[in-house]
Design an enzyme around this catalytic site. Structure first.
Site, PDB file in Angstrom:
ATOM      1  N   ASP A  25      -5.617  -1.446   3.294  1.00 22.96           N
ATOM      2  CA  ASP A  25      -5.210  -1.367   1.896  1.00 22.96           C
ATOM      3  C   ASP A  25      -4.422  -2.583   1.424  1.00 22.96           C
ATOM      4  O   ASP A  25      -4.235  -2.772   0.234  1.00 22.96           O
ATOM      5  CB  ASP A  25      -4.382  -0.098   1.637  1.00 22.96           C
ATOM      6  CG  ASP A  25      -3.138  -0.037   2.523  1.00 22.96           C
ATOM      7  OD1 ASP A  25      -2.902  -0.992   3.289  1.00 22.96           O
ATOM      8  OD2 ASP A  25      -2.409   0.966   2.455  1.00 22.96           O
ATOM      9  N   ASP A  69      -6.348   1.185   9.497  1.00 23.26           N
ATOM     10  CA  ASP A  69      -4.939   1.018   9.202  1.00 23.26           C
ATOM     11  C   ASP A  69      -4.268   2.379   9.374  1.00 23.26           C
ATOM     12  O   ASP A  69      -4.941   3.416   9.379  1.00 23.26           O
ATOM     13  CB  ASP A  69      -4.788   0.512   7.761  1.00 23.26           C
ATOM     14  CG  ASP A  69      -3.359   0.140   7.420  1.00 23.26           C
ATOM     15  OD1 ASP A  69      -2.612  -0.189   8.343  1.00 23.26           O
ATOM     16  OD2 ASP A  69      -3.013   0.185   6.233  1.00 23.26           O
ATOM     17  N   ASP A  74      -5.121  -7.245   5.071  1.00 18.28           N
ATOM     18  CA  ASP A  74      -6.339  -6.706   5.681  1.00 18.28           C
ATOM     19  C   ASP A  74      -7.604  -7.397   5.175  1.00 18.28           C
ATOM     20  O   ASP A  74      -8.677  -7.223   5.761  1.00 18.28           O
ATOM     21  CB  ASP A  74      -6.458  -5.202   5.384  1.00 18.28           C
ATOM     22  CG  ASP A  74      -5.305  -4.400   5.940  1.00 18.28           C
ATOM     23  OD1 ASP A  74      -4.940  -4.646   7.105  1.00 18.28           O
ATOM     24  OD2 ASP A  74      -4.765  -3.546   5.222  1.00 18.28           O
TER      25      ASP A  74
END
Length: 910
Positions: free
Chosen positions: A640, A337, A644
């Protein structure tokens, strides 16, 4: 009967694309909300606004799982046979070994909670809904489609809501979409195919209202919400076995089958050749099976992984599943990410553009440490903002048209307020200017007009309107440009629009600054005052969430190690591309829309060519991970947000952020980073490779012991001779070797250049040809020496117990010397590091010697294992055998090093 809410909106006419009234009509409600009777009927039809609880592994299930190993099955079978034959001591020892192995794995692994529980906790506990014509506080689980709900700053959105009213409403959606800043909401419909992050007319369950107020109608509850959809995805995602699990599974199965087949053949051949009693044959066969199987291997594996878990915890990585420690060492791709992992998640003004030129702002984050430098003029020295009126005016707007504050707490600079405003506030502090002015009135920021204005009074009575906001909105209200309210230079709109495009193309978020004089009597400020225009355009702020410096270096490290880094983010393509270029990942972002239009085969082609993906949804992330795995990659996924969670669960190693990560993400992950830093992932990759190296060393070290013992029993049975070592003595050697010498290899430091070699092939065998050859010749050496020592003692007139004791001593001492040769896989062991780099190995050797002395000289041990004390001369042969084993392995390594140098064209002299 009414239609189910899931069927109320056509696929091509979702609620975010419809006008407010059409949404209300479709739901059978209006601005006055539902009555209690109708709400009750809908609740019975749709079910509660909750997510189904996930199943959790029980303590018993976790314990029983530790026994799922073919080698353990063979040992349990051996325990059954010894019990039937009345060999109680043998049965107890075998079962004790099995139980110890299981308990080590049981206690080290810990309990893994299901990701669905983490998502359920994201739902709001209560909400304000309009029922029976009045606002009521009701349990969020009782909300139904058609309810009118009110939202305020700080509220957790209780369901998916189509907005009917939005006043300065901004919603923090990073947990759901990955968007790095709060999203401005409005009631205007958007395109039907807009991604979740672009549905500005919706507020989604589990997100948080960052500012403003709003009102909306519930369009989906429970599993029909966006979070509910992710829950369904999670329940359908299959987790992958780790490369180590697959390798150990194949290895254990093959070894167990070989041991059982050879034991059966040995019984048949020995019975046909020597006509021995069946009870004796079965006990000998059990001894062979126990000898051939490295029963200490599961314990060594668990302990080595546990040590890795502790070492990784010291490097800010908490491991929830032990096998993941090693798997990180074999990853070929890290999908990361962006926000907070590769970047700081602290908005920073990087560039300021004024009428006189462009200025770089150094420093990152909210700490007001940095300098201002002119760009393009070759000036290396910092600039004093006070001596540049244009910069001073922009800094004044940044300080005054701002409600955010940056404060120092416990040595850290933290933000109180909006991230973007925090970045501008920090720039004002870096300029060193502290405007002395009193705020008289203000127009707060609103997503409808996209600006904030303040009316400020200077000590001399002068009053100015300071304006900050979207560049196009400010340009519409300016007719001049310059460095102060009295500037008369005509506005060059084309120039400023070109600068906005340039900054945007570089991935920066752009805000503008302007100001205008106000009369000394003015004490109110409205949007009408601002919209009257007449402002002087002062300049632009170029703002970005900057990359972490340590992450840039970490990316170089893992790339050097042959690991490909990919960025998958919900942020905009321009921002993703700019950050990716800075970090050396890639120079073009593939958007979620492009992924959506790709077939699975096309997606596999895309992942081979591209490393940056922007505006992605949970489905896109999951598809990317699956495409990479289908292409043979071992994938680590970091994240996070709850968006995800499915891809983290599917990845070979899921890595969650411990500080800013949601509970759902942490529960779906295998590893949690306590510092949210990509550099910790790079350190974990190195640790994973070290652990695999040490496991492989332990296996190559342990198997010759089993090979030698198996050879001793096999030769003895086929030759019709007395067993040189008993099955119980075999268990003794296996157990103490595993818990001492093999364990010593778990503490070996990283091999030189461990991060300069490519990842290992996950499909490759645990043991290569070189390892198999070494295991074979060391087994023959140790086994032959053990038989020879037994026969020599017998021919010298020693009794059976003394001969077997010397045979066991020979085997153990040979193993000690083999340990010294095994600590260095390819380099020579005759080096200083043999004595300086792993003190635990010498401690383990000392413990091994003490245990072996007890084995031969302590009375109760002599009784238990049928041993006896031998004179000092009985240790001469074991020492000679140990030296021969060490020398043989070192000669083999030297020959292989020479062959590699010749093959690579390097002269032996070099």
């Amino acid at each position: 009967m009414t239609s189910s809410p899931a069927q109320l909106f056509a696929a091509d006419r979702p609620p975010h694309a419809l006008p407010e009234q059409e949404v209300l009509d479709a739901l059978g409600t209006d601005d006055s909300g539902l009555d209690s009777g109708r709400a009750g009927d809908l609740l019975a039809e749709t079910g509660p606004n909750a997510l189904p609880p996930g199943e959790q592994e029980t303590t018993l299930q976790r314990l029983l799982r530790q026994f799922r190993d073919p080698m353990i099955y063979v040992l349990l079978g051996a325990a059954v046979f010894t019990a039937i034959l009345g060999e109680v001591v043998d049965t107890i020892v075998i079962l004790a070994v099995v139980l110890i192995n299981a308990l080590v794995g049981f206690f080290q692994e810990g309990k893994a909670a299901d990701a669905l529980e983490g998502i359920r906790e994201m739902l709001s506990l209560d909400s304000e809904a309009l029922r029976d014509g009045e606002w009521r506080e009701i349990d969020a689980e009782d909300l139904v489609p058609g309810d009118i709900v009110r939202l305020r700053a700080g509220d957790k959105v209780p369901a998916d809501i189509r907005l009917l009213r939005a006043v300065n409403l901004r919603v923090e959606e990073s947990a759901l979409t990955g968007e790095s800043v709060p999203v401005e909401k409005s009631v205007a419909p958007v395109e039907p195919d807009a991604g979740v992050g672009d549905r500005t007319s919706m507020a989604f369950s589990g997100t948080v209202v960052a500012a403003g107020t709003g009102r909306g109608v519930v369009t989906a509850t429970g599993t029909r919400t966006e979070i509910g959809r992710i829950t369904t995805m999670l329940s359908e995602v299959e987790t992958m076995d780790t490369p180590l699990t697959r390798s150990m599974g194949r290895f254990s199965s093959a070894l167990a089958v070989i041991a059982v087949v050879l034991a059966v053949l040995m019984i048949l051949v020995s019975w046909l050749l020597h006509d021995r009693p069946w009870a004796q044959l079965i006990m000998s066969a059990i001894g062979f099976a126990v000898a051939a199987i490295p029963e200490g291997l599961p314990a060594v594996l668990a302990i080595t992984l546990a040590l890795g878990v502790q070492a990784m915890a010291a490097r800010n990585a908490i491991t929830r599943r032990m096998n993941s420690v090693e798997t990180l060492g074999s990853v070929t791709t890290i999908c990361s990410d962006k926000t907070g992992t590769l970047t700081r998640n602290e908005m920073t003004v990087r560039e300021v553009v004024t009428v006189s030129g462009r200025f770089e702002v150094t420093g990152t984050g909210y700490a007001p440490h940095g300098e201002l430098r002119r760009l393009g003029a070759g000036e290396a020295e910092p600039i004093d903002a006070a001596s540049h009126p244009d910069l001073a005016s922009v800094a004044e707007v940044a300080a005054l048209a701002n409600d955010s504050r940056v404060l120092e707490r416990d040595g850290e600079w933290v933000l109180s307020g909006e991230p973007t405003d925090g970045g501008i506030r920090t720039f004002a502090l870096k300029s060193g200017l502290e405007p002395d002015a009193e705020r008289i009135a203000e127009v707060p920021f609103d997503s409808e007009y996209k600006y904030m204005a303040t009316l400020d009074a200077a000590p001399d009575g002068t009053r100015l309107i300071h304006l900050k906001g979207a560049p196009d909105r400010l340009l519409d209200r300016c007719d001049r440009q310059g460095s102060g309210p009295d500037s008369s230079e005509p506005l060059d709109r084309a120039r400023w629009e070109a600068e906005v495009d340039r900054l945007g193309a570089a991935g920066l978020r752009v805000l503008a600054a302007a100001e205008r004089r106000a009369s000394a009597e003015t004490d109110e400020l409205t949007t009408a005052d601002v919209d009257a225009g007449g402002f002087v355009f002062l300049g632009l702020f170029g703002i970005i969430d900057p990359p972490r410096e340590e992450a840039i270096e970490a990316i170089r490290t893992v790339q050097r190690a042959g690991v490909r880094v990919r960025m998958i983010t919900g942020d905009h393509a321009g921002t993703a591309t700019a950050i990716a270029r800075e970090m050396g990942i890639g120079d073009r972002a593939i958007t979620g829309a492009e992924l959506e239009a790709s077939t699975d085969e096309e997606l596999r082609e895309i992942v081979r060519e591209h490393d940056v993906y922007a505006r992605t949804s949970p489905e896109h992330k999951l598809r990317l991970v699956q495409a990479l795995q289908a292409d043979g990659d071992v994938v680590s996924m970091t994240g996070d947000g709850v968006n995800d969670a499915p891809s983290l669960k599917r990845a070979d190693v899921g890595v969650a952020m411990g500080i800013k990560g949601t509970e759902a993400t942490k529960e779906a992950a295998d590893i949690v980073l306590t510092d949210d830093n990509f550099a910790s992932i790079a350190a974990a990759v190195e640790m994973g490779r070290t652990i695999y190296d040490n496991l492989r060393k332990a296996i190559i070290f342990m198997l010759p012991t089993n090979g030698a013992q198996g050879l001793v029993i096999l030769v003895a049975m086929l030759a019709g001779m007395t067993l040189p070592i008993t099955p119980l003595q075999v268990l003794w050697v296996n157990l103490i070797t595993a818990v001492t010498l093999s364990l010593a290899l778990s503490f070996e430091p990283s091999e030189p250049g461990i991060m300069d070699r490519p990842p290992r092939d996950p499909r490759a065998s645990l043991l290569d040809g070189e390892a198999i050859v070494r295991i074979a010749y060391v087994s023959l050496l140790l086994g032959g020496a053990t038989i020879g020592a037994f026969l020599l003692a017998q021919s010298g007139g020693l009794g059976l117990e003394a001969s077997r004791t010397i045979a066991v001593h020979t085997l153990v001492v040979g193993q000690i010397f083999y340990l010294f040769a095994s600590r260095f896989s390819t380099t020579s062991s005759l080096r200083r590091e043999l004595f300086t780099t792993n003190g635990v190995s010498w401690l383990c050797v000392g413990i091994m010697i003490a245990l072996q002395l007890a084995f031969g000289y302590v009375p109760f041990m002599q009784t238990a294992f049928d041993t006896t004390a031998v004179p000092l001369t009985g240790w001469v042969l074991p020492l000679v055998v140990g030296i021969v084993v060490f020398a043989t392995v070192e000669i083999d390594k030297a020959i292989r090093r020479y062959a590699r140098r010749v093959a690579s064209g390097v002269s032996t002299a070099g």
